[in-house]
Design an enzyme around this catalytic site. Structure first.
Site, PDB file in Angstrom:
ATOM      1  N   CYS A 282      45.760  26.439  46.073  1.00 33.74           N
ATOM      2  CA  CYS A 282      47.234  26.528  46.157  1.00 33.74           C
ATOM      3  C   CYS A 282      47.699  25.317  46.952  1.00 33.74           C
ATOM      4  CB  CYS A 282      47.691  27.864  46.734  1.00 33.74           C
ATOM      5  SG  CYS A 282      47.214  28.201  48.446  1.00 33.74           S
ATOM      6  N   GLY A 283      48.919  25.334  47.458  1.00 28.50           N
ATOM      7  CA  GLY A 283      49.436  24.156  48.143  1.00 28.50           C
ATOM      8  C   GLY A 283      48.608  23.799  49.369  1.00 28.50           C
ATOM      9  N   THR A 284      48.441  24.773  50.257  1.00 26.88           N
ATOM     10  CA  THR A 284      47.653  24.548  51.482  1.00 26.88           C
ATOM     11  C   THR A 284      46.263  25.163  51.403  1.00 26.88           C
ATOM     12  OG1 THR A 284      48.503  26.611  52.384  1.00 26.88           O
ATOM     13  CG2 THR A 284      49.708  24.579  52.957  1.00 26.88           C
ATOM     14  N   GLY A 285      46.097  26.166  50.551  1.00 28.04           N
ATOM     15  CA  GLY A 285      44.876  26.973  50.516  1.00 28.04           C
ATOM     16  C   GLY A 285      44.979  28.204  51.414  1.00 28.04           C
TER      17      GLY A 285
ATOM     18  N   ARG B 247      47.985  20.303  48.119  1.00 26.74           N
ATOM     19  CA  ARG B 247      48.977  19.449  48.774  1.00 26.74           C
ATOM     20  C   ARG B 247      48.421  18.842  50.067  1.00 26.74           C
ATOM     21  NH1 ARG B 247      54.060  23.628  47.879  1.00 26.74           N
ATOM     22  NH2 ARG B 247      54.536  22.991  45.734  1.00 26.74           N
TER      23      ARG B 247
ATOM     24  N   ARG C 175      19.714  35.030  60.517  1.00 30.29           N
ATOM     25  CA  ARG C 175      20.724  35.598  61.415  1.00 30.29           C
ATOM     26  C   ARG C 175      22.124  35.548  60.794  1.00 30.29           C
ATOM     27  NH1 ARG C 175      19.998  30.359  63.116  1.00 30.29           N
ATOM     28  NH2 ARG C 175      21.827  29.227  63.878  1.00 30.29           N
ATOM     29  N   HIS C 176      22.319  34.591  59.867  1.00 30.19           N
ATOM     30  CA  HIS C 176      23.637  34.482  59.237  1.00 30.19           C
ATOM     31  C   HIS C 176      23.861  35.632  58.251  1.00 30.19           C
ATOM     32  CE1 HIS C 176      24.045  30.736  61.272  1.00 30.19           C
ATOM     33  NE2 HIS C 176      22.919  30.297  60.736  1.00 30.19           N
TER      34      HIS C 176
ATOM     35  N   HIS D 112      26.170  28.748  56.533  1.00 32.11           N
ATOM     36  CA  HIS D 112      26.237  29.833  57.520  1.00 32.11           C
ATOM     37  C   HIS D 112      27.008  31.059  57.034  1.00 32.11           C
ATOM     38  CE1 HIS D 112      25.287  27.411  61.458  1.00 32.11           C
ATOM     39  NE2 HIS D 112      24.361  27.278  60.526  1.00 32.11           N
ATOM     40  N   ASN D 113      27.980  30.871  56.143  1.00 30.05           N
ATOM     41  CA  ASN D 113      28.856  31.992  55.764  1.00 30.05           C
ATOM     42  C   ASN D 113      28.642  32.468  54.328  1.00 30.05           C
ATOM     43  OD1 ASN D 113      30.855  29.776  57.398  1.00 30.05           O
ATOM     44  ND2 ASN D 113      30.481  31.757  58.371  1.00 30.05           N
TER      45      ASN D 113
ATOM     46  N   ARG E  26      24.955  38.583  60.271  1.00 23.36           N
ATOM     47  CA  ARG E  26      26.364  38.483  60.666  1.00 23.36           C
ATOM     48  C   ARG E  26      27.284  38.858  59.511  1.00 23.36           C
ATOM     49  NH1 ARG E  26      24.991  32.940  64.058  1.00 23.36           N
ATOM     50  NH2 ARG E  26      23.972  34.068  65.747  1.00 23.36           N
TER      51      ARG E  26
ATOM     52  N   GLY F  73      47.430  30.690  51.674  1.00 26.56           N
ATOM     53  CA  GLY F  73      47.808  31.948  51.012  1.00 26.56           C
ATOM     54  C   GLY F  73      46.686  32.489  50.148  1.00 26.56           C
TER      55      GLY F  73
ATOM     56  N   ASP G 296      47.896  28.337  41.904  1.00 22.96           N
ATOM     57  CA  ASP G 296      49.329  28.515  41.655  1.00 22.96           C
ATOM     58  C   ASP G 296      49.908  27.179  41.187  1.00 22.96           C
ATOM     59  OD1 ASP G 296      49.684  27.000  43.938  1.00 22.96           O
ATOM     60  OD2 ASP G 296      50.896  28.488  45.000  1.00 22.96           O
ATOM     61  N   HIS G 297      51.232  27.147  41.073  1.00 27.26           N
ATOM     62  CA  HIS G 297      51.896  25.959  40.522  1.00 27.26           C
ATOM     63  C   HIS G 297      51.666  24.705  41.371  1.00 27.26           C
ATOM     64  CE1 HIS G 297      54.461  28.137  43.306  1.00 27.26           C
ATOM     65  NE2 HIS G 297      54.989  26.968  43.637  1.00 27.26           N
TER      66      HIS G 297
HETATM   67  C1  RB5 Z   1      53.829  27.455  47.115  1.00 32.62           C
HETATM   68  O1  RB5 Z   1      55.021  26.804  47.351  1.00 32.62           O
HETATM   69  C2  RB5 Z   1      52.998  27.531  48.381  1.00 32.62           C
HETATM   70  O2  RB5 Z   1      53.564  28.409  49.283  1.00 32.62           O
HETATM   71  C3  RB5 Z   1      51.574  27.937  48.047  1.00 32.62           C
HETATM   72  O3  RB5 Z   1      51.041  27.043  47.136  1.00 32.62           O
HETATM   73  C4  RB5 Z   1      50.590  28.018  49.185  1.00 32.62           C
HETATM   74  O4  RB5 Z   1      50.568  26.827  49.923  1.00 32.62           O
HETATM   75  C5  RB5 Z   1      50.633  29.223  50.004  1.00 32.62           C
HETATM   76  O5  RB5 Z   1      49.864  29.420  50.945  1.00 32.62           O
END
Ligand code: RB5
Length: 152
Positions: A70-73, A114, A137-138, A103-104, A141, A75, A13-14
């Site tokens: 994305c920002g945090t990963g 971010r 085993r993985h 393992h996964n 699972r 979403g 995303d942006h």
């Molecule tokens: C966008 O502002 C932010 O919500 C998105 O990048 C992400 O971090 C969502 O999980």
């Protein structure tokens, strides 16, 4: 087509389009083809649309792999894991990236643009690509996980 030559499908995303360009350039330098689903600039978009595009493509193919940013990963990983056959792993550190493959057998790597810088992100990509799945085993699972199907 073996996995080496299968394009890695990438989306963001942006909040992470700059990191996506950096990761894409790195993969191409390594000779790995990339299928870029966007987004391509700073205009605000809904990460779910891009996460779903990549997750659907990975879920449909046998040897497909993807990278979502994305920002945090958070979403992107929530979105991608709605799709049966997808094992999306949010990895903002090297140990998680290694274990996510070992393992996964994560078929989508997710990172937060971010949260981490470009240099660490590239290291995480390489760790995920270069680590082998241990199977055994993985695999059992993962098979258990797959019994739940789409959306539980
Ligand atoms: C966008 O502002 C932010 O919500 C998105 O990048 C992400 O971090 C969502 O999980």
């Amino acid at each position: 087509m073996d996995q080496e030559n299968t394009p890695i499908i990438i989306g963001c995303d942006h909040a992470a389009y700059g990191l996506k360009d950096r990761v894409k350039a790195h993969l191409e330098e390594k000779g790995i083809p990339v299928e870029d689903k966007g987004t391509f600039g700073p205009a605000s978009v809904n990460y779910v649309d891009y996460g779903a595009m990549v997750a659907k493509a990975v879920a449909r193919g046998t040897d497909k792999r993807g990278i979502l940013l994305c920002g945090t990963g958070i979403g992107m990983s929530m979105t991608a894991n709605r799709f049966t056959g997808v094992r999306a792993a949010l990895c903002n550190d090297l140990f998680s990236a290694i274990m996510a493959k070992k393992h996964n057998n994560a078929n989508i790597l997710v990172m937060g643009g971010r949260v981490i810088g470009d240099v660490l992100a590239i290291g995480i990509v390489d760790a995920w690509l270069e680590t082998e799945f241990e199977g055994g085993r993985h695999q059992e699972r993962i098979h258990t996980m797959d019994q739940f199907g789409s959306k539980g």
